[in-house]
Design an enzyme around this catalytic site. Structure first.
Site, PDB file in Angstrom:
ATOM      1  N   ARG A 287      63.253 -51.148  78.153  1.00 63.33           N
ATOM      2  CA  ARG A 287      63.706 -51.146  79.559  1.00 63.33           C
ATOM      3  C   ARG A 287      63.041 -50.001  80.330  1.00 63.33           C
ATOM      4  O   ARG A 287      62.854 -50.075  81.536  1.00 63.33           O
ATOM      5  CB  ARG A 287      65.242 -51.086  79.646  1.00 63.33           C
ATOM      6  CG  ARG A 287      65.747 -51.023  81.075  1.00 63.33           C
ATOM      7  CD  ARG A 287      67.145 -51.591  81.331  1.00 63.33           C
ATOM      8  NE  ARG A 287      68.125 -51.342  80.309  1.00 63.33           N
ATOM      9  CZ  ARG A 287      68.688 -50.167  80.052  1.00 63.33           C
ATOM     10  NH1 ARG A 287      68.343 -49.099  80.741  1.00 63.33           N
ATOM     11  NH2 ARG A 287      69.591 -50.062  79.090  1.00 63.33           N
TER      12      ARG A 287
ATOM     13  N   TYR B 188      58.839 -61.456 105.644  1.00 63.48           N
ATOM     14  CA  TYR B 188      59.249 -62.408 104.619  1.00 63.48           C
ATOM     15  C   TYR B 188      60.771 -62.577 104.699  1.00 63.48           C
ATOM     16  O   TYR B 188      61.514 -61.597 104.607  1.00 63.48           O
ATOM     17  CB  TYR B 188      58.829 -61.883 103.234  1.00 63.48           C
ATOM     18  CG  TYR B 188      59.398 -62.698 102.102  1.00 63.48           C
ATOM     19  CD1 TYR B 188      58.975 -64.007 101.904  1.00 63.48           C
ATOM     20  CD2 TYR B 188      60.363 -62.180 101.262  1.00 63.48           C
ATOM     21  CE1 TYR B 188      59.509 -64.767 100.884  1.00 63.48           C
ATOM     22  CE2 TYR B 188      60.897 -62.935 100.235  1.00 63.48           C
ATOM     23  CZ  TYR B 188      60.471 -64.228 100.062  1.00 63.48           C
ATOM     24  OH  TYR B 188      61.012 -64.982  99.052  1.00 63.48           O
TER      25      TYR B 188
ATOM     26  N   ASP C  43      54.183 -54.218 102.593  1.00 66.12           N
ATOM     27  CA  ASP C  43      54.170 -55.390 101.720  1.00 66.12           C
ATOM     28  C   ASP C  43      52.767 -55.991 101.827  1.00 66.12           C
ATOM     29  O   ASP C  43      52.411 -56.586 102.848  1.00 66.12           O
ATOM     30  CB  ASP C  43      55.246 -56.381 102.179  1.00 66.12           C
ATOM     31  CG  ASP C  43      55.343 -57.602 101.260  1.00 66.12           C
ATOM     32  OD1 ASP C  43      54.335 -57.937 100.600  1.00 66.12           O
ATOM     33  OD2 ASP C  43      56.412 -58.227 101.211  1.00 66.12           O
TER      34      ASP C  43
ATOM     35  N   LYS D  31      52.533 -64.243  93.807  1.00 61.27           N
ATOM     36  CA  LYS D  31      51.651 -64.957  94.728  1.00 61.27           C
ATOM     37  C   LYS D  31      50.197 -64.781  94.282  1.00 61.27           C
ATOM     38  O   LYS D  31      49.845 -65.216  93.222  1.00 61.27           O
ATOM     39  CB  LYS D  31      51.918 -64.463  96.144  1.00 61.27           C
ATOM     40  CG  LYS D  31      53.421 -64.384  96.509  1.00 61.27           C
ATOM     41  CD  LYS D  31      54.112 -65.722  96.545  1.00 61.27           C
ATOM     42  CE  LYS D  31      55.634 -65.631  96.628  1.00 61.27           C
ATOM     43  NZ  LYS D  31      56.157 -64.825  97.720  1.00 61.27           N
TER      44      LYS D  31
END
Ligand SMILES: *Cc1c(COP(=O)(O)O)cnc(C)c1O
Length: 391
Positions: free
Chosen positions: A51, A104, A177, A202
């Protein structure tokens, strides 16, 4: 001294690392969740539990950091949203943040739903208007400006250098972004950005078969430590196999983005003349309001995303959607296959997107097939009534 390698070479070879034990060119996938503690209490590489970190992440993290440049560092997350929200959740209650209104929609929705309960003072503004940015910023109170450029789904362009200058003068960070432009076309750190975020789902992966995100920082400061701590302790980490797929996808990033950008420009220019369209929204067209800034800020293309607005409104948009045969009707973007979607119905009733708009993600198919498909769909839609079921 050998000359430094170009980003294309680094991407193609995924940094060129060879496994020292086997000589393998493709990196290993480290599935182990835990690492051996030595008798003296230390660990082989300081690794304890997956983790916190996993060696498989580092192939993609180091590659993405070198593509974004500026000596940046990178942390992968389980999704683009996990990456973006890690930045907002590393702020403190009461912090004022300025967020681009053109954004977005998933992030806009999250900020509206959880930003307030997190104690953030979120203000949505038109980030493309520098006078608005100047007057909205509150020195000493504004901690973060959040920019997406080109921005969903009008592909509005924000002047990164100008916004960073305003923000830094007021002591605020700028987060960008960079999902749509990718470091192939824009490297926000070169314009002064402090944080860069990606939905690696993407273009970075590029094959519509993986959900992943990344946060990068220009410098390792206490804010970066909070973001890393959020990942380690919150646990929005990627699986090792996904991290491996991501480094593989990124090997062809430059080819895919250049191809998609070139095809999108061809399609945008051709469709600009079509009588069924009242607008073609693409930053590569001189008529786009952000064209001049995009020409300065984007290198080697204007990206693979464009939107069209139909003269015949929502009805005609749905008819075009129903008529395409090569484009796939699906959400998301940045994959090798071209996609089309009716954005406002995807976003729901609170969507600010006009209902005559279709969003196109241009893939790497032959551009003449894509153009012929769109032209045939536009022609048939202007002739035929809307099929029932797509209303
Ligand atoms: C898809 C997308 C996101 C969210 O990423 P996920 O990987 O779907 O969580 C964030 N920003 C932009 C610009 C996107 O297109």
């Amino acid at each position: 001294m050998r000359r430094p390698l170009s980003p294309e070479t680094l991407a193609a070879q995924a940094m060129g690392d060879i496994d020292p034990v086997s000589g393998a060119l493709a990196p290993f996938i480290h599935l182990s969740t835990n690492y051996e503690q030595l008798a003296d209490g230390s660990y082989h590489q300081g690794r304890v539990y997956t983790r916190a970190d996993n060696p498989t992440y580092e192939y993609a993290e180091q590659l993405l950091a070198s593509l974004e440049g500026g000596g940046s560092r990178c942390a992968l997350f389980a999704s683009g949203m996990a990456a973006a929200t890690a930045v907002f959740q590393s702020l403190l209650p009461g912090d004022h943040v300025l967020v681009a209104r053109m954004l977005y929609w998933g992030l806009r929705k999250w900020l509206a739903e959880f930003g307030l309960t997190w104690g953030l003072d979120v203000e949505f503004i038109d980030m493309t208007d520098l006078a608005v940015v100047e007057s909205a910023i509150r020195p000493g109170r504004t901690r973060l400006l959040w920019v997406e450029t080109p921005a969903n789904p009008t592909w509005a362009i924000t002047d990164l250098a100008a916004v960073c200058k305003i923000a830094h003068a007021a002591g605020a960070r700028v987060g960008v972004d960079n999902t749509v432009a990718t470091p192939v076309l824009t490297r926000p750190f070169e314009f002064g950005a402090d944080i860069v975020v990606h939905s690696a789902t993407k273009y970075l992966n590029g094959h519509s078969d993986l959900l992943a995100g990344a946060v990068l920082t220009a410098r390792p400061d206490p804010f970066w430590e909070r973001i890393r701590s959020w990942r380690r302790n919150g646990g929005a980490v990627l699986g090792p196999f996904e991290a491996w797929l991501l480094q593989r996808g990124m090997r062809t990033l430059f080819l895919r983005v250049h191809r998609a950008s070139a095809s999108a420009l061809t399609i945008a220019r051709q469709l600009g003349e079509h009588r069924s369209l009242k607008a073609v929204l693409y930053p590569g067209l001189p008529a786009h309001p952000g064209h001049e800034i995009a020409a300065r800020q984007m290198q080697g293309g204007f990206g693979g995303m464009l939107s069209i607005r139909l003269v015949g409104g929502a009805e005609e948009a749905r008819a075009v959607l129903a008529a395409v045969q090569v484009f796939k009707r699906a959400t998301s973007l940045g994959g090798v296959e071209s996609l089309i979607e009716h954005r406002s119905s995807m976003e729901g009733p609170s969507s600010p997107v006009p209902d005559d708009l279709l969003r196109l993600s241009i893939g790497i198919e032959a551009p003449e097939d894509l153009l012929a498909d769109l032209e045939a769909a536009l022609d048939s839609a202007s002739r035929s009534p809307v099929p029932a079921g797509l209303n």
